[in-house]
Design a protein around this motif. Sequence first.
Motif, PDB file in Angstrom:
ATOM      1  N   GLY A   1       0.816  -1.204   0.000  1.00  0.00           N
ATOM      2  CA  GLY A   1       0.000   0.000   0.000  1.00  0.00           C
ATOM      3  C   GLY A   1       0.850   1.255   0.000  1.00  0.00           C
ATOM      4  N   THR A   2       1.942   1.263   0.785  1.00  0.00           N
ATOM      5  CA  THR A   2       2.823   2.434   0.803  1.00  0.00           C
ATOM      6  C   THR A   2       3.499   2.624  -0.552  1.00  0.00           C
ATOM      7  OG1 THR A   2       4.801   1.225   1.573  1.00  0.00           O
ATOM      8  CG2 THR A   2       3.311   2.086   3.256  1.00  0.00           C
ATOM      9  N   ILE A   3       3.797   1.526  -1.230  1.00  0.00           N
ATOM     10  CA  ILE A   3       4.445   1.617  -2.537  1.00  0.00           C
ATOM     11  C   ILE A   3       3.478   2.175  -3.584  1.00  0.00           C
ATOM     12  CG2 ILE A   3       5.517   0.266  -4.393  1.00  0.00           C
ATOM     13  CD1 ILE A   3       6.594  -1.599  -2.145  1.00  0.00           C
ATOM     14  N   VAL A   4       2.197   1.801  -3.476  1.00  0.00           N
ATOM     15  CA  VAL A   4       1.192   2.368  -4.371  1.00  0.00           C
ATOM     16  C   VAL A   4       1.103   3.877  -4.174  1.00  0.00           C
ATOM     17  CG1 VAL A   4      -1.273   2.442  -4.915  1.00  0.00           C
ATOM     18  CG2 VAL A   4      -0.144   0.244  -4.559  1.00  0.00           C
ATOM     19  N   VAL A   5       1.065   4.313  -2.902  1.00  0.00           N
ATOM     20  CA  VAL A   5       1.024   5.752  -2.617  1.00  0.00           C
ATOM     21  C   VAL A   5       2.281   6.425  -3.166  1.00  0.00           C
ATOM     22  CG1 VAL A   5       0.988   7.485  -0.788  1.00  0.00           C
ATOM     23  CG2 VAL A   5      -0.427   5.452  -0.591  1.00  0.00           C
ATOM     24  N   GLU A   6       3.426   5.801  -2.988  1.00  0.00           N
ATOM     25  CA  GLU A   6       4.689   6.325  -3.501  1.00  0.00           C
ATOM     26  C   GLU A   6       4.612   6.541  -5.004  1.00  0.00           C
ATOM     27  OE1 GLU A   6       8.602   4.476  -2.289  1.00  0.00           O
ATOM     28  OE2 GLU A   6       8.508   3.845  -4.373  1.00  0.00           O
ATOM     29  N   ARG A   7       4.059   5.569  -5.712  1.00  0.00           N
ATOM     30  CA  ARG A   7       3.966   5.676  -7.161  1.00  0.00           C
ATOM     31  C   ARG A   7       3.003   6.785  -7.594  1.00  0.00           C
ATOM     32  NH1 ARG A   7       8.479   4.370  -9.325  1.00  0.00           N
ATOM     33  NH2 ARG A   7       8.974   2.155  -9.377  1.00  0.00           N
ATOM     34  N   ILE A   8       1.975   7.024  -6.782  1.00  0.00           N
ATOM     35  CA  ILE A   8       1.070   8.128  -7.095  1.00  0.00           C
ATOM     36  C   ILE A   8       1.798   9.462  -6.952  1.00  0.00           C
ATOM     37  CG2 ILE A   8      -1.002   9.356  -6.298  1.00  0.00           C
ATOM     38  CD1 ILE A   8      -2.138   6.555  -5.627  1.00  0.00           C
ATOM     39  N   PHE A   9       2.611   9.598  -5.909  1.00  0.00           N
ATOM     40  CA  PHE A   9       3.404  10.809  -5.762  1.00  0.00           C
ATOM     41  C   PHE A   9       4.402  10.955  -6.908  1.00  0.00           C
ATOM     42  CE2 PHE A   9       1.925  10.785  -1.331  1.00  0.00           C
ATOM     43  CZ  PHE A   9       1.615  12.125  -1.179  1.00  0.00           C
TER      44      PHE A   9
ATOM     45  N   PHE B   1      -5.850   9.417  -6.331  1.00  0.00           N
ATOM     46  CA  PHE B   1      -5.492   9.877  -4.986  1.00  0.00           C
ATOM     47  C   PHE B   1      -6.741  10.098  -4.135  1.00  0.00           C
ATOM     48  CE2 PHE B   1      -4.176  12.944  -1.751  1.00  0.00           C
ATOM     49  CZ  PHE B   1      -3.019  12.357  -1.292  1.00  0.00           C
ATOM     50  N   LEU B   2      -7.782  10.658  -4.719  1.00  0.00           N
ATOM     51  CA  LEU B   2      -9.028  10.878  -3.986  1.00  0.00           C
ATOM     52  C   LEU B   2      -9.661   9.546  -3.581  1.00  0.00           C
ATOM     53  CD1 LEU B   2     -10.609  13.845  -5.976  1.00  0.00           C
ATOM     54  CD2 LEU B   2      -9.561  13.920  -3.714  1.00  0.00           C
ATOM     55  N   LEU B   3      -9.552   8.564  -4.456  1.00  0.00           N
ATOM     56  CA  LEU B   3     -10.094   7.240  -4.142  1.00  0.00           C
ATOM     57  C   LEU B   3      -9.355   6.629  -2.950  1.00  0.00           C
ATOM     58  CD1 LEU B   3     -12.318   5.460  -5.405  1.00  0.00           C
ATOM     59  CD2 LEU B   3     -10.517   4.257  -6.646  1.00  0.00           C
ATOM     60  N   LEU B   4      -8.028   6.793  -2.939  1.00  0.00           N
ATOM     61  CA  LEU B   4      -7.238   6.272  -1.820  1.00  0.00           C
ATOM     62  C   LEU B   4      -7.551   7.039  -0.529  1.00  0.00           C
ATOM     63  CD1 LEU B   4      -3.794   5.742  -3.573  1.00  0.00           C
ATOM     64  CD2 LEU B   4      -5.499   4.016  -3.025  1.00  0.00           C
ATOM     65  N   ALA B   5      -7.728   8.353  -0.649  1.00  0.00           N
ATOM     66  CA  ALA B   5      -8.091   9.148   0.531  1.00  0.00           C
ATOM     67  C   ALA B   5      -9.436   8.696   1.082  1.00  0.00           C
ATOM     68  CB  ALA B   5      -8.124  10.634   0.168  1.00  0.00           C
TER      69      ALA B   5
ATOM     70  N   GLU C   1      -1.887   5.224   5.606  1.00  0.00           N
ATOM     71  CA  GLU C   1      -2.090   6.087   6.768  1.00  0.00           C
ATOM     72  C   GLU C   1      -1.350   7.415   6.663  1.00  0.00           C
ATOM     73  OE1 GLU C   1      -4.024   6.017   9.634  1.00  0.00           O
ATOM     74  OE2 GLU C   1      -5.037   4.557   8.369  1.00  0.00           O
ATOM     75  N   ILE C   2      -0.331   7.503   5.809  1.00  0.00           N
ATOM     76  CA  ILE C   2       0.410   8.751   5.649  1.00  0.00           C
ATOM     77  C   ILE C   2      -0.508   9.880   5.227  1.00  0.00           C
ATOM     78  CG2 ILE C   2       0.992   8.279   3.231  1.00  0.00           C
ATOM     79  CD1 ILE C   2       3.297   9.986   5.766  1.00  0.00           C
ATOM     80  N   ILE C   3      -1.606   9.533   4.531  1.00  0.00           N
ATOM     81  CA  ILE C   3      -2.533  10.554   4.039  1.00  0.00           C
ATOM     82  C   ILE C   3      -3.154  11.319   5.206  1.00  0.00           C
ATOM     83  CG2 ILE C   3      -4.708  10.879   2.768  1.00  0.00           C
ATOM     84  CD1 ILE C   3      -3.909   8.529   1.014  1.00  0.00           C
ATOM     85  N   ARG C   4      -3.264  10.690   6.385  1.00  0.00           N
ATOM     86  CA  ARG C   4      -3.851  11.348   7.553  1.00  0.00           C
ATOM     87  C   ARG C   4      -2.898  12.348   8.204  1.00  0.00           C
ATOM     88  NH1 ARG C   4      -8.376   9.008   9.947  1.00  0.00           N
ATOM     89  NH2 ARG C   4      -8.961   6.938   9.186  1.00  0.00           N
ATOM     90  N   ARG C   5      -1.622  12.233   7.967  1.00  0.00           N
ATOM     91  CA  ARG C   5      -0.620  12.959   8.743  1.00  0.00           C
ATOM     92  C   ARG C   5      -0.030  14.096   7.909  1.00  0.00           C
ATOM     93  NH1 ARG C   5       2.049   8.414  12.649  1.00  0.00           N
ATOM     94  NH2 ARG C   5       0.209   7.095  12.799  1.00  0.00           N
ATOM     95  N   GLY C   6      -0.489  15.306   8.199  1.00  0.00           N
ATOM     96  CA  GLY C   6      -0.122  16.461   7.383  1.00  0.00           C
ATOM     97  C   GLY C   6       1.364  16.714   7.288  1.00  0.00           C
ATOM     98  N   GLY C   7       2.078  16.666   8.435  1.00  0.00           N
ATOM     99  CA  GLY C   7       3.514  16.936   8.425  1.00  0.00           C
ATOM    100  C   GLY C   7       4.278  15.925   7.602  1.00  0.00           C
ATOM    101  N   ARG C   8       3.988  14.659   7.801  1.00  0.00           N
ATOM    102  CA  ARG C   8       4.681  13.613   7.052  1.00  0.00           C
ATOM    103  C   ARG C   8       4.299  13.672   5.570  1.00  0.00           C
ATOM    104  NH1 ARG C   8       7.613  10.265   9.884  1.00  0.00           N
ATOM    105  NH2 ARG C   8       7.336  10.163  12.152  1.00  0.00           N
TER     106      ARG C   8
ATOM    107  N   GLY D   1       3.333 -14.301  -5.538  1.00  0.00           N
ATOM    108  CA  GLY D   1       2.418 -15.194  -4.842  1.00  0.00           C
ATOM    109  C   GLY D   1       2.343 -14.920  -3.354  1.00  0.00           C
ATOM    110  N   ALA D   2       3.309 -14.124  -2.848  1.00  0.00           N
ATOM    111  CA  ALA D   2       3.369 -13.853  -1.417  1.00  0.00           C
ATOM    112  C   ALA D   2       2.815 -12.486  -1.044  1.00  0.00           C
ATOM    113  CB  ALA D   2       4.823 -13.947  -0.927  1.00  0.00           C
ATOM    114  N   VAL D   3       2.701 -11.593  -2.042  1.00  0.00           N
ATOM    115  CA  VAL D   3       2.222 -10.237  -1.783  1.00  0.00           C
ATOM    116  C   VAL D   3       0.889 -10.046  -2.449  1.00  0.00           C
ATOM    117  CG1 VAL D   3       2.716  -7.783  -2.023  1.00  0.00           C
ATOM    118  CG2 VAL D   3       4.595  -9.390  -1.709  1.00  0.00           C
ATOM    119  N   PRO D   4      -0.141  -9.674  -1.724  1.00  0.00           N
ATOM    120  CA  PRO D   4      -1.433  -9.445  -2.315  1.00  0.00           C
ATOM    121  C   PRO D   4      -1.365  -8.254  -3.255  1.00  0.00           C
ATOM    122  CG  PRO D   4      -1.572  -9.570   0.089  1.00  0.00           C
ATOM    123  CD  PRO D   4      -0.138  -9.481  -0.265  1.00  0.00           C
ATOM    124  N   LYS D   5      -1.870  -8.423  -4.464  1.00  0.00           N
ATOM    125  CA  LYS D   5      -1.864  -7.338  -5.444  1.00  0.00           C
ATOM    126  C   LYS D   5      -3.165  -6.562  -5.327  1.00  0.00           C
ATOM    127  CE  LYS D   5      -0.709 -10.528  -8.477  1.00  0.00           C
ATOM    128  NZ  LYS D   5       0.001 -11.558  -7.782  1.00  0.00           N
ATOM    129  N   SER D   6      -3.288  -5.853  -4.199  1.00  0.00           N
ATOM    130  CA  SER D   6      -4.519  -5.152  -3.901  1.00  0.00           C
ATOM    131  C   SER D   6      -4.716  -4.001  -4.834  1.00  0.00           C
ATOM    132  CB  SER D   6      -4.483  -4.611  -2.475  1.00  0.00           C
ATOM    133  OG  SER D   6      -4.160  -5.625  -1.562  1.00  0.00           O
TER     134      SER D   6
END
Length: 336
Positions: A114-122, A166-170, A210-217, A331-336
């Motif tokens: 999930g963090t990698i997906v957010v990273e790719r959006i940025f 991004f809005l969908l993830l938010a 969860e990074i989306i919730r934290r303004g400073g980060r 096979g070990a990582v869910p492709k959510s």
Amino acid sequence: MKRNHLLIGLAISAVLIYFLVREIDGAAVFAAFRRVHFGYAAAAASLSLVILFVRAMRWQYLMDPIKPLGLGPLYSATIIGFMANGLLPVRMGELVRAYVIGEKGGVSKSASFGTIVVERIFDGFAVLLILFLLAAFMPIPPGMEEYGAKLRWVGGISFAANIAVFLLLALLVFRREWMVGAMNRVLRPLPEMWREKSIELLSSFADGLEIIRRGGRLAAVVVYSIGLWALSIVPNYIMFFAFGIDLPFHAAAFLLVAMAFGVMIPSSPGFIGTYHAAVVAGLAFFSIPQELALSYAVLIHLAAFVPIIAAGFIFLGREGLTMSQISHANGAVPKS
């Protein structure tokens, strides 16, 4: 399905390579290589590992809400993941990164993904910001005005699509229960076991956002993203000096955008063909002859991938992992 994706990618790479070389003057290509200043090429290559270090620093901010980790494990997983993109089919690098940090950092693999997906959006936002700045301020070369207008249109559509994602993830972060309920309704025709597993994965995936919730980060991630992609322009510009190409810095930025779009196309492992075609097309925008452009494309590709692949094997050994293990990460990582 994985095999079909690989075959399609190989076919596209083969077609692009054919069109790149079918009318090329081989003697002119070799002549361009003979004139290369390899000191500049080495400097460009060394930056590939620095860029990945900055990427690991940004990833640390994304991972902290899930589990604080040191830069060492994150940099190791990043190097191994990008090595996997260069060697394994269907761009498994992102799954490999999530798998490695999950195994070695004790983090949920789906949350890591999930963090990698957010990273790719940025990353997408940063590339499109560069494109918008180029469209607004870059002098369009004579005869390319029509292509300049099309670039603005493509950039606008792509930017709108990134905002929608991004809005969908938010929405998944701030209205998780509503999204889970909606997913449950959509998946109702499926067997209960599949539906429950999908909901479980969705909830776990949301933890990585969860990074989306934290303004400073979130602000820090934005700054790192802009810095990361600004730094990524520099190897292109340095390589101009290696070939004696007299182009301004904004041409190197334009080339980076072309590369970013080029690697989105299905291809063989390592983006062979698609990467080179994107570079040749980007340099053609500035009237660089095809032979010189192809020589540049080959060397900048090697500069970007060889150091990462070499370092990837070193880090793979340090982590006690094998290519066989990471090649089964899908096979070990869910492709959510």
